[in-house]
Design a protein around this motif. Structure first.
Motif, mmCIF file in Angstrom:
data_model
loop_
_atom_site.group_PDB
_atom_site.id
_atom_site.type_symbol
_atom_site.label_atom_id
_atom_site.label_comp_id
_atom_site.label_asym_id
_atom_site.label_seq_id
_atom_site.Cartn_x
_atom_site.Cartn_y
_atom_site.Cartn_z
ATOM 1 N N GLU A 71 0.606 -1.166 0.149
ATOM 2 C CA GLU A 71 0.424 0.048 -0.158
ATOM 3 C C GLU A 71 0.551 1.310 0.000
ATOM 4 N N ARG A 72 1.371 1.721 -1.647
ATOM 5 C CA ARG A 72 1.609 3.225 -1.442
ATOM 6 C C ARG A 72 1.071 4.007 -1.306
ATOM 7 N N ALA A 73 1.294 4.602 0.386
ATOM 8 C CA ALA A 73 -0.122 5.729 0.168
ATOM 9 C C ALA A 73 0.808 6.533 2.066
ATOM 10 N N PHE B 47 2.934 17.035 -14.478
ATOM 11 C CA PHE B 47 4.746 17.468 -15.166
ATOM 12 C C PHE B 47 4.696 15.712 -16.056
ATOM 13 N N GLU B 48 4.235 14.735 -15.782
ATOM 14 C CA GLU B 48 4.818 13.525 -16.195
ATOM 15 C C GLU B 48 3.842 12.583 -16.108
ATOM 16 N N GLY B 49 3.075 11.553 -16.910
ATOM 17 C CA GLY B 49 2.151 11.028 -17.246
ATOM 18 C C GLY B 49 1.063 10.999 -16.682
ATOM 19 N N LEU B 50 0.087 10.126 -15.775
ATOM 20 C CA LEU B 50 -1.627 10.974 -15.993
ATOM 21 C C LEU B 50 -1.559 10.231 -14.708
ATOM 22 N N GLN C 223 -8.310 18.098 1.460
ATOM 23 C CA GLN C 223 -8.674 18.007 0.388
ATOM 24 C C GLN C 223 -9.049 17.435 -0.331
ATOM 25 N N GLY C 224 -8.855 16.438 -0.943
ATOM 26 C CA GLY C 224 -8.661 15.448 -1.754
ATOM 27 C C GLY C 224 -8.320 14.104 -1.490
ATOM 28 N N THR C 225 -7.787 13.792 -2.627
ATOM 29 C CA THR C 225 -6.969 12.454 -3.136
ATOM 30 C C THR C 225 -5.735 12.403 -4.232
ATOM 31 N N VAL C 226 -5.327 12.207 -4.578
ATOM 32 C CA VAL C 226 -4.038 11.926 -5.923
ATOM 33 C C VAL C 226 -3.671 10.696 -5.747
ATOM 34 N N SER C 227 -4.066 10.116 -6.852
ATOM 35 C CA SER C 227 -3.291 8.886 -6.893
ATOM 36 C C SER C 227 -2.672 8.648 -8.291
ATOM 37 N N VAL C 228 -1.392 8.181 -8.791
ATOM 38 C CA VAL C 228 -1.070 7.476 -9.535
ATOM 39 C C VAL C 228 -0.492 6.299 -9.380
ATOM 40 N N LYS D 299 2.076 -0.541 -7.992
ATOM 41 C CA LYS D 299 0.751 0.680 -7.494
ATOM 42 C C LYS D 299 0.952 1.263 -7.247
ATOM 43 N N GLN D 300 -0.311 1.398 -7.126
ATOM 44 C CA GLN D 300 -1.467 2.871 -6.508
ATOM 45 C C GLN D 300 -0.746 3.186 -5.456
ATOM 46 N N PHE D 301 -0.316 4.659 -6.121
ATOM 47 C CA PHE D 301 0.346 5.581 -5.223
ATOM 48 C C PHE D 301 -0.142 6.701 -4.463
ATOM 49 N N ASP D 302 -0.631 6.883 -3.393
ATOM 50 C CA ASP D 302 -2.120 8.110 -3.082
ATOM 51 C C ASP D 302 -1.381 8.765 -2.093
#
Length: 300
Positions: free
Chosen positions: A135-137, A184-187, A160-165, A152-155
């Motif tokens: 769990e990368r969080a 700046f790179e990726g999604l 205010q909110g969550t950013v997931s990559v 794996k997903q990085f949170d």
């Protein structure tokens, strides 16, 4: 020589020089002597009798009982220390790591998977390393630029909110009044209240004072990494708030001023920054002291 033979002859005080040398070399010789001395010291009869071999062996076993001997005590202490050490390691493994920065301080942090977080001033992130691969969080507040290793997903979880990559480079600002994510790179996927927004490279999501939206950015990395704060048609309140945080100063001004700023200020000195902001606008500044500045209109 036979141990029992040597001990019996020793009790009878009948050892030859060679036998005495062999007895002294016995592993338990010191304990035999100690027990015999104790037996004589606590004897209450008139006649001095030598302790019997069977009684000696009985006391020897008691002396060698790990619950009462020094060896046993040391063993128990060692066990306690080992258990304590294991408990400490467990606590360290399962505890949360928290890293903070203060005014005018930037830090670069390497996370357990070798992802990197560049923390701007007045920022804080927390994570647990023991299950990071699963769990990368992390939780975050402030501003940071993340370079995330693919996996794996990085949170990045904020108030205010969550950013997931999955693996990308992005910048996050999460303060009391502002939530801003720039890819700046990726999604990047941003979850803010009821909205979910996908940000490709070069796009920015911003929520300020209840207003949200996306826009394009033309830079390859955050300006703050170059010790600059850059704004495009930003409300004066936003610009002055950034200046307050950068230089830890309180700015007094008319909050109703309908002014917008496009430009930048460097992080070198407070006076340079104020000059950069006020020069293109109908405002002037007065530095009262190192902690207070007054902004006033010049066209009134």
């Amino acid at each position: 020589m036979n141990t029992e033979y040597l001990v019996k002859k020793w009790l009878e005080n009948n050892l030859t020089p060679a036998e005495q040398e062999a007895f002294d070399a016995l592993e338990d010789a010191a304990l035999y002597k100690e027990i015999a001395e104790e037996a004589q010291r606590f004897k209450v009869t008139d006649k001095q009798r030598v302790i019997s071999f069977d009684r000696l062996n009985q006391r020897l076993e008691t002396k060698k009982d790990p619950r009462t001997s020094w060896t046993g005590i040391i063993t128990r202490i060692a066990a306690i220390l080992v258990l304590g050490g294991l408990s400490y390691l467990a606590w360290v493994s399962f505890s949360t790591t928290t890293i903070s920065t203060v005014v005018a301080e930037n830090r670069t942090i390497t996370l357990p998977d070798e992802s990197i977080a560049h923390l701007n001033q007045n920022s804080q992130l927390s994570f647990r390393s023991y299950n990071w691969e699963e769990e990368r969080a992390l939780t975050f507040e402030g501003e940071a630029f993340f370079e995330v290793k693919k996996g794996k997903q990085f949170d990045v979880q904020t108030a205010q909110g969550t950013v997931s990559v999955l693996g990308t480079k992005f910048n996050v600002i999460a303060s009391e009044n502002t939530f801003e994510v720039t890819c700046f790179e990726g999604l990047v996927r941003v979850i803010h209240q009821k909205d979910t927004v996908q940000l490709p490279a070069g796009k920015q999501f911003k929520s300020l004072a209840g207003s949200t939206g996306t826009q394009r950015v033309a830079t390859a990395e955050p300006y703050w990494l170059k010790n600059r704060s850059v704004f495009k048609n930003a409300p004066l309140a936003e610009v002055l708030n950034a200046l307050e945080q950068q230089f830890e100063v309180k700015i007094e001004y008319d909050a109703d001023q309908d002014l917008y700023f496009t430009g930048a200020f460097t992080h070198d000195t407070l006076e340079k920054a104020l000059t950069s902001i006020t020069a293109p606008l109908p405002i002037a500044y007065t530095i009262i002291d190192s902690t207070k500045v007054i902004i006033s209109r010049t066209d009134e």
